[in-house]
Design an enzyme around this catalytic site. Structure first.
Site, PDB file in Angstrom:
ATOM      1  N   CYS A 234      11.595  49.826   4.906  1.00 54.58           N
ATOM      2  CA  CYS A 234      11.507  48.816   3.863  1.00 54.58           C
ATOM      3  C   CYS A 234      12.530  48.661   2.713  1.00 54.58           C
ATOM      4  O   CYS A 234      12.956  49.903   2.258  1.00 54.58           O
ATOM      5  CB  CYS A 234      10.103  49.292   3.013  1.00 54.58           C
ATOM      6  SG  CYS A 234       9.954  48.663   1.581  1.00 54.58           S
TER       7      CYS A 234
ATOM      8  N   CYS B 140       4.322  51.974  -2.290  1.00 50.69           N
ATOM      9  CA  CYS B 140       5.436  51.223  -2.485  1.00 50.69           C
ATOM     10  C   CYS B 140       5.497  50.358  -3.678  1.00 50.69           C
ATOM     11  O   CYS B 140       4.758  49.453  -3.751  1.00 50.69           O
ATOM     12  CB  CYS B 140       5.654  50.423  -1.111  1.00 50.69           C
ATOM     13  SG  CYS B 140       7.303  49.140  -1.416  1.00 50.69           S
TER      14      CYS B 140
ATOM     15  N   LYS C 198       2.284   4.545   1.473  1.00 49.11           N
ATOM     16  CA  LYS C 198       2.219   4.906   2.819  1.00 49.11           C
ATOM     17  C   LYS C 198       1.730   6.464   2.760  1.00 49.11           C
ATOM     18  O   LYS C 198       2.492   7.513   2.328  1.00 49.11           O
ATOM     19  CB  LYS C 198       3.527   5.014   3.626  1.00 49.11           C
ATOM     20  CG  LYS C 198       3.628   5.356   5.185  1.00 49.11           C
ATOM     21  CD  LYS C 198       5.036   4.825   5.793  1.00 49.11           C
ATOM     22  CE  LYS C 198       5.184   5.045   7.188  1.00 49.11           C
ATOM     23  NZ  LYS C 198       4.804   6.545   7.737  1.00 49.11           N
TER      24      LYS C 198
ATOM     25  N   TYR D 249      -6.846   1.820   6.177  1.00 54.98           N
ATOM     26  CA  TYR D 249      -5.970   0.941   5.743  1.00 54.98           C
ATOM     27  C   TYR D 249      -5.934  -0.616   6.599  1.00 54.98           C
ATOM     28  O   TYR D 249      -5.149  -1.344   6.437  1.00 54.98           O
ATOM     29  CB  TYR D 249      -4.505   1.255   5.803  1.00 54.98           C
ATOM     30  CG  TYR D 249      -4.181   2.032   6.866  1.00 54.98           C
ATOM     31  CD1 TYR D 249      -3.874   1.535   8.172  1.00 54.98           C
ATOM     32  CD2 TYR D 249      -3.658   3.569   6.784  1.00 54.98           C
ATOM     33  CE1 TYR D 249      -3.435   2.145   9.263  1.00 54.98           C
ATOM     34  CE2 TYR D 249      -3.442   4.110   7.948  1.00 54.98           C
ATOM     35  CZ  TYR D 249      -3.056   3.512   9.333  1.00 54.98           C
ATOM     36  OH  TYR D 249      -2.874   4.210  10.361  1.00 54.98           O
TER      37      TYR D 249
ATOM     38  N   ASP E 193       1.222  10.248   3.958  1.00 55.41           N
ATOM     39  CA  ASP E 193       1.553  11.097   4.819  1.00 55.41           C
ATOM     40  C   ASP E 193       0.564  11.843   5.570  1.00 55.41           C
ATOM     41  O   ASP E 193       0.129  13.244   5.075  1.00 55.41           O
ATOM     42  CB  ASP E 193       2.636  12.011   4.082  1.00 55.41           C
ATOM     43  CG  ASP E 193       3.681  12.539   5.113  1.00 55.41           C
ATOM     44  OD1 ASP E 193       3.508  12.185   6.468  1.00 55.41           O
ATOM     45  OD2 ASP E 193       4.479  13.135   4.625  1.00 55.41           O
TER      46      ASP E 193
ATOM     47  N   GLU F  25       0.893  -1.149  -0.077  1.00 54.46           N
ATOM     48  CA  GLU F  25       0.146   0.076  -0.108  1.00 54.46           C
ATOM     49  C   GLU F  25       0.813   1.403   0.079  1.00 54.46           C
ATOM     50  O   GLU F  25       2.011   1.122   0.465  1.00 54.46           O
ATOM     51  CB  GLU F  25      -0.702  -0.057   1.255  1.00 54.46           C
ATOM     52  CG  GLU F  25      -1.752  -1.234   1.559  1.00 54.46           C
ATOM     53  CD  GLU F  25      -2.334  -1.469   2.868  1.00 54.46           C
ATOM     54  OE1 GLU F  25      -2.236  -0.247   3.556  1.00 54.46           O
ATOM     55  OE2 GLU F  25      -2.876  -2.380   3.224  1.00 54.46           O
TER      56      GLU F  25
HETATM   57  S1  IVH Z   1      -0.463   0.337   8.768  1.00 50.96           S
HETATM   58  C1  IVH Z   1       0.756  -2.022  12.536  1.00 50.96           C
HETATM   59  N1  IVH Z   1      -0.764   1.316   6.257  1.00 50.96           N
HETATM   60  O1  IVH Z   1       2.428   5.126   8.716  1.00 50.96           O
HETATM   61  C2  IVH Z   1       0.334  -1.334  11.314  1.00 50.96           C
HETATM   62  N2  IVH Z   1       0.092   2.661   8.025  1.00 50.96           N
HETATM   63  O2  IVH Z   1       4.820   4.404  10.775  1.00 50.96           O
HETATM   64  C3  IVH Z   1      -0.159   0.129  11.335  1.00 50.96           C
HETATM   65  N3  IVH Z   1       0.777   4.992   7.409  1.00 50.96           N
HETATM   66  O3  IVH Z   1       0.922   5.363  12.245  1.00 50.96           O
HETATM   67  C4  IVH Z   1       0.186   1.049  10.159  1.00 50.96           C
HETATM   68  N4  IVH Z   1      -0.343   4.641   5.476  1.00 50.96           N
HETATM   69  O4  IVH Z   1      -0.174   6.651  10.356  1.00 50.96           O
HETATM   70  C5  IVH Z   1      -0.221   1.478   7.589  1.00 50.96           C
HETATM   71  N5  IVH Z   1      -1.145   2.281   4.292  1.00 50.96           N
HETATM   72  C6  IVH Z   1      -0.858   2.118   5.561  1.00 50.96           C
HETATM   73  C7  IVH Z   1      -0.335   3.657   5.986  1.00 50.96           C
HETATM   74  C8  IVH Z   1       0.087   3.530   7.402  1.00 50.96           C
HETATM   75  C9  IVH Z   1       0.417   5.690   6.234  1.00 50.96           C
HETATM   76  C10 IVH Z   1       0.939   5.621   8.713  1.00 50.96           C
HETATM   77  C11 IVH Z   1       0.079   5.117  10.050  1.00 50.96           C
HETATM   78  C12 IVH Z   1       1.179   4.828  11.014  1.00 50.96           C
HETATM   79  C13 IVH Z   1       2.366   5.025  10.444  1.00 50.96           C
HETATM   80  C14 IVH Z   1       3.410   4.142  10.982  1.00 50.96           C
END
Ligand code: IVH
Length: 691
Positions: free
Chosen positions: A411, A434, A116, A225, A118, A114
């Protein structure tokens, strides 16, 4: 309608709207147009307004509930919200995979990959299909109850589809789409306010707002997720692997990421990672890596946890877009509203593939707080499309030669003495003439959201000022073809396009004109609000502090800034010149003529609407009434002049009849609005009175 009937009808409408929310957010596959959706929503709103006692908390109309709160309650997570181990290189990913394979005694396994996201991790709890709690991750064990705020996130379902377990907790990432972030900052710039640094912090700040209305205005989104805690599994058997749980979550109404995939070996994972490394900036949100998860739950159980990190998952992070470079000096740029904005001049450095030479520094306080000095080595960060930032100085590399920064007293462009208001972080050049301010103002005036004078970009604004052809924004309208043609690289085609566009811009709506003037604190939304309330620029110019602050959404700071703007002689002069040039400084009305408020046709009349109109939406009707000087209100009182009765009127009709309020049917109402009705009859009178 009998009471039972109303209850059922409301229930049906709510279900229908929720179903279309699900099609739109979870499946990304709407079945109806936005307009049809809006119609459904207004019917629901209207019925609920007539029967407030029948409104349920999971109604789609109830996203923004009560007003601000004092603070957030603590929430204990039933299952801790964990974090992830990171891999930054392929070797680390491989080591993780080897360890997992070893612990699973060589059994093969699939991995779900997946993006990640932000943003901010949240937990959502549903009971009997209704959202009862939304919480932040906090320290993983205890978070904050931010239910009211999360309810405003449109892709978080308030009620679930299908047959969910009695208790269902899910986890996901709330984030601010890049476009929402860009627009928010654009708005802030329009109001002369300091910009937000990046979408993630802004998202976190938005979720932790004490006033849910602010969160609602931030256009946050969610990707869910994982499945969290559940009780009493619902109609179907629970999935036995992560992939199926994501599918089940989607069917229940949650928005899962469409880029989730199953990989069978590490080579596939690596290919995926590399392809995202290149394409990640094309995503409409920030992603800082991919998350690789062992698919079967049985294997996840075998693998377990080390400390707070599961062994069954790993975050394969994109390289941080940070670099260390030298801060050569701090420059000052004078903004449109006179704000002095410090910026960092850097020794050029490559950050995530782009050369960075400059970074924003917000304001003097920020520079002090981070203890950034000219000559320092600094850590520079580039987050997506966002302007590069200075994270911190590298203190270990200080030599003692570095120079502390302070804002100039004058300024840097026009040498006027700088002012700093006590409650503002910013220093400001007070000189409205200005040249630096004027350049920014001119750019703003011609920009798309303002007067939209296509052909006059930043470069031409500079040239027009430098050549002395325009001295204020109104000066644009005195430009002659001969003057333009004398400019280098200005051909006949461009010159005539510019003149044509200038001509066309004279007809822009009042809200755009107000926005284009660049009044401090007046962004485009505020300008819309002002143009709804005031019929002309003259009327706005005469508004007092009391008038302005009586408008919901306008506080003393904004009101003061507006009043102040119209006390400056130069600004009044610009207004006069704009009028003389033929720029329309009043609201467009039915007959196209200028009108003062006193002679607006519906002045002093108040309207209440009930039932559905066939030719106008509720909000169209209301704004038309306001445009013509009338007022609308949700309830019939003795002060109501007319009750407008549409199809299937509600209980307001009875109230009006009791009070003897005059009734208007749709045609009569349209006629009053200056719109062409299909036929005209007053309720209770013979239908034959033709228009
Ligand atoms: S799984 C035990 N999946 O990343 C597994 N986390 O460093 C828990 N995050 O606190 C997280 N996208 O805020 C998972 N597709 C994704 C994610 C994800 C972002 C963030 C989440 C978590 C942090 C972990």
């Amino acid at each position: 309608m009998a009471d039972r009937g109303i209850v059922e009808e409301l229930e049906r409408l709510r279900k229908e709207v929720s179903f279309h929310d699900y099609r739109y957010h979870a499946l990304d596959h709407p079945l109806i147009s936005d307009a049809e959706y809006d119609r459904l929503m207004s019917s629901l709103r209207e019925m609920e307004a007539e029967h407030p006692e029948l409104v349920t908390p999971d109604s789609p109309t109830q996203r923004v509930g009560a007003g601000p709160v004092e603070g957030f309650d603590e929430v204990r997570h039933v299952r801790p919200m964990l974090s992830l181990a990171n891999a930054f290189e392929y070797q680390e990913l491989e080591a993780w995979h080897n360890r997992v394979t070893q612990l699973l005694e060589g059994a093969g396994f699939q991995m779900v990959c997946e993006l990640k996201i932000d943003g901010l991790a949240v937990s959502l709890t549903y009971e009997n299909g209704s959202l009862v709690r939304g919480a932040t991750r906090g320290d993983g064990f205890r978070g904050e109850d931010v239910t009211a705020n999360l309810r405003t996130v449109r892709s978080i379902p308030l009620g679930l589809q299908g047959r969910p377990p009695r208790v269902l907790e899910v986890r996901g990432e709330v984030y601010m789409p890049a476009e929402s972030f860009r627009r928010l900052n654009e708005e802030r710039q329009g109001r002369g306010e300091p910009l937000y640094a990046n979408p993630r912090n802004t998202c976190a700040g938005s979720v932790r707002q004490l006033d849910p209305r602010i969160t609602a205005s931030r256009n946050l989104e969610i990707f869910v997720y994982s499945l969290g805690h559940t009780e009493n599994g619902g109609s179907r058997s629970m999935p036995d692997n992560h992939w199926d749980s994501l599918l089940a979550l989607q069917e229940l109404g949650f928005r899962t990421n469409p880029h989730n995939v199953v990989c069978t070996d590490l080579e596939q994972v690596e290919d995926l990672y590399r392809s995202w490394l290149e394409r990640r900036h094309d995503l409409p949100y920030a992603a800082d890596g991919i998350v690789v998860k062992v698919n079967p739950f049985a294997f996840q159980d075998v693998l377990g946890y080390v400390g707070r990190e599961p062994r069954w998952a790993i975050a394969y992070k994109f390289p941080a877009e940070r670099a260390v470079t030298r801060l050569l000096g701090i420059g000052i740029n004078v903004g449109r509203t006179g704000s002095l904005n410090p910026f960092a001049m850097l020794e050029p450095v490559n950050v995530g593939g782009a050369t960075v030479k400059m970074a924003t520094l917000h304001n003097e306080e920020d520079i002090r707080r981070k203890d950034i000095r000219e000559g320092d080595w600094v850590v520079v960060e580039r987050a997506g499309e966002v302007i590069p930032q200075i994270v911190e100085p590298v203190l270990e590399r200080r030599t003692g030669e570095e120079r502390e920064f302070s804002m100039p007293d004058r300024c840097p462009v026009c040498a006027a003495p700088v002012v700093k208001l006590e409650d503002e972080a910013m220093h400001r050049c007070p000189n409205v003439s200005c040249p630096a301010q004027f350049f920014e103002l001119l750019k703003h005036f011609v920009s798309k959201g303002a007067m939209d004078i296509d052909g006059l970009g930043e470069r031409w604004c500079r040239i027009l000022i430098d050549q002395g052809l325009v001295a204020d924004v109104a000066g644009l309208y005195s430009l002659k073809a001969e003057q333009l043609l004398e400019l280098e690289r200005m051909g006949e085609k461009l010159a005539s396009r510019v003149l044509e566009n200038l001509e066309r811009s004279k007809e822009r709506p009042l809200s755009r004109v107000i926005y284009a003037l660049g009044i401090f604190h007046v962004g485009s939304e505020m300008a819309d609000l002002l143009a709804q309330r005031y019929v002309s620029l003259d009327q706005l110019a005469e508004a007092t502090l009391e008038d302005l602050t009586s408008i919901p959404g306008i506080g003393p700071k904004i009101a003061e800034s507006i009043v102040e703007y119209f006390t400056v002689e130069r600004n009044l002069e610009v207004m006069r010149k704009l009028r003389e040039a033929g720029v329309r400084l009043f609201r467009e009305t039915a007959d196209g003529g200028a009108q003062g408020e006193a002679d607006l046709p519906l002045n002093g009349l108040s309207f209440v609407l009930t039932g559905t109109l066939s030719s106008l939406s509720r909000s169209q009707a209301e704004s038309r009434v306001k445009e013509l000087g009338g007022a609308t209100s949700p309830n019939v009182t003795r002060k109501t002049s007319y009750l407008v009765v549409g199809q299937d009127p509600g209980s307001k009709l009875a109230s009006a009849q009791r009070l003897g309020t005059e009734l208007l049917d749709e045609d009569a109402f349209l006629k009053l609005l200056g719109l062409k009705p299909l036929g005209l009859k007053l309720l209770g009178e013979p239908a034959q009175r033709a228009p």
